[in-house]
Scaffold this motif. Structure first.
Motif: not given
Length: 364
Positions: A106-115, A158-169
């Motif tokens: 997460i620290r090294l690849n904050p913009q990776h499509p699968n982060v 919480v961080d996952l849902i807030r940052r990526f609300p449309s994520s498949q996870y």
């Protein structure tokens, strides 16, 4: 004044022995392991790791993936290998290592499509850290012990849902958050029960109030309301106590006795003496609340033999993880194999479709 001859002899022998020990320690017989650098190409390391993952040989897979990450930090497969390494470490049950790798990705690849997967697996690993073998194979509640890891897992989701609300996870993360909320609510109510036993009525009321405010949809809500009514009655605040009793009459009438008093025993649904004597193995009805965090699906019912042997005997059949498919960065996989997203989500996401085209070609 000169020393006696025998003292001089003893001193000389002592100095000789000490010198011998110093010489041995400064000249070790074992040779130091020297890193000779990469022994294979990036492609060979990656292919070897995929084959090991397909065979569920996670130790060999970790070695290949770590070598690839070390010797080819900017290579073609580096980022994909780091995601594969997350999966392999998790399957090894090295949850602390999984969390460390996820944090680094997460620290090294904050913009990776699968982060978003790194956020997801970090939360799952923290959930796993909260459960030990005794908790897994009995009916004991982890919420009656330390819940620090589930709090971390809750924040991860919480961080996952807030940052990526449309994520498949996100859907699975939300389901896990619901389960964690029940664990945290039970932890608060366990503290409230302890405070009632030592007649700390105000502390018990504060714990129950926290459940009402932050976990209102959990199964602990009826007991929290009953605890508030009982605690305020003991504190002498009859007006507030009666307000909660009226709420109980409307929503949970079985928790109010015929004389208008609160039935705390019914609210707690305490286990029988058999349940307490057998450390939760017997004497308690099966719960619908999920007690294992390894998968989001409903856990299978375990037999009496399995519970009495702490999970050693009569193990329930579990669905095996799908074999590894070639990821997007390598050659395209066949249609009947699961994608890397399906495998990394433990079969929950991106389920493969049957390869009908190959069957039609064979028929022709």
């Amino acid at each position: 004044m000169s020393l006696p001859r025998y003292k001089i002899t003893v001193l000389a022998l002592s100095l000789g022995v000490a010198s011998a020990f110093v010489g041995c320690s400064s000249n070790p017989s074992k040779k130091e392991v020297v890193d000779k650098g990469p022994q294979s190409s990036e492609q060979v390391y990656y292919d070897k790791a995929l084959k090991s993952l397909e065979r569920n040989q996670y130790t060999d897979a970790v070695k290949s993936l770590e070598a690839l990450d070390t010797y080819y930090p900017t290579g073609q497969y580096t980022q994909q290998a780091q995601l594969e390494l997350l999966y392999a470490k998790f399957k090894q049950k090295d949850y602390e290592g999984t969390i460390a790798l996820a944090d680094r990705f997460i620290r090294l690849n904050p913009q990776h499509p699968n982060v978003d997967y790194a956020y997801y697996v970090r939360g799952v690993a923290n959930m796993e850290l909260n459960y030990d073998s005794l908790i897994r194979y009995t009916s004991l509640q982890q919420s009656h012990r330390d819940v620090s890891y589930v709090k971390l897992a809750y924040q991860n989701f919480v961080d996952l849902i807030r940052r990526f609300p449309s994520s498949q996870y996100s859907v699975d993360a939300a389901q896990r958050m619901k389960f964690i909320g029940q664990e945290l609510a039970e932890s608060e109510m366990n503290a409230a029960r302890f405070n009632i036993e030592r007649k700390a009525w105000l502390a018990a009321a504060e714990r129950a109030q926290w459940v009402i405010e932050h976990y209102p949809q959990t199964p602990q809500t009826p007991e929290a309301l009953a605890t508030l009514a009982y605690s305020y009655q003991k504190l002498g605040d009859q007006a507030t106590s009666q307000q909660y009793i009226e709420i109980l009459k409307l929503n949970y009438p079985n928790l109010v006795k015929s004389n208008g008093e609160v039935n705390l025993r019914a609210a707690r649904k305490e286990g029988s003496w058999v349940n307490r004597a057998t450390l939760g193995l017997l004497g308690r009805e099966s719960k619908t609340v999920q007690t294992k965090a390894e998968t989001a699906s409903t856990p299978e019912q375990r037999s009496l033999t399995n519970r009495l042997s702490f999970g050693l005997l009569d193990k329930p059949e579990t669905e095996q993880v799908a074999p590894v498919a070639a990821p997007e960065t390598s050659a395209p996989a066949t249609a009947n194999k699961p994608s890397w997203k399906n495998r990394l989500s433990f079969g929950l996401l991106d389920k493969p479709e049957a390869n009908n085209s190959s069957e039609n070609d064979a028929a022709n």
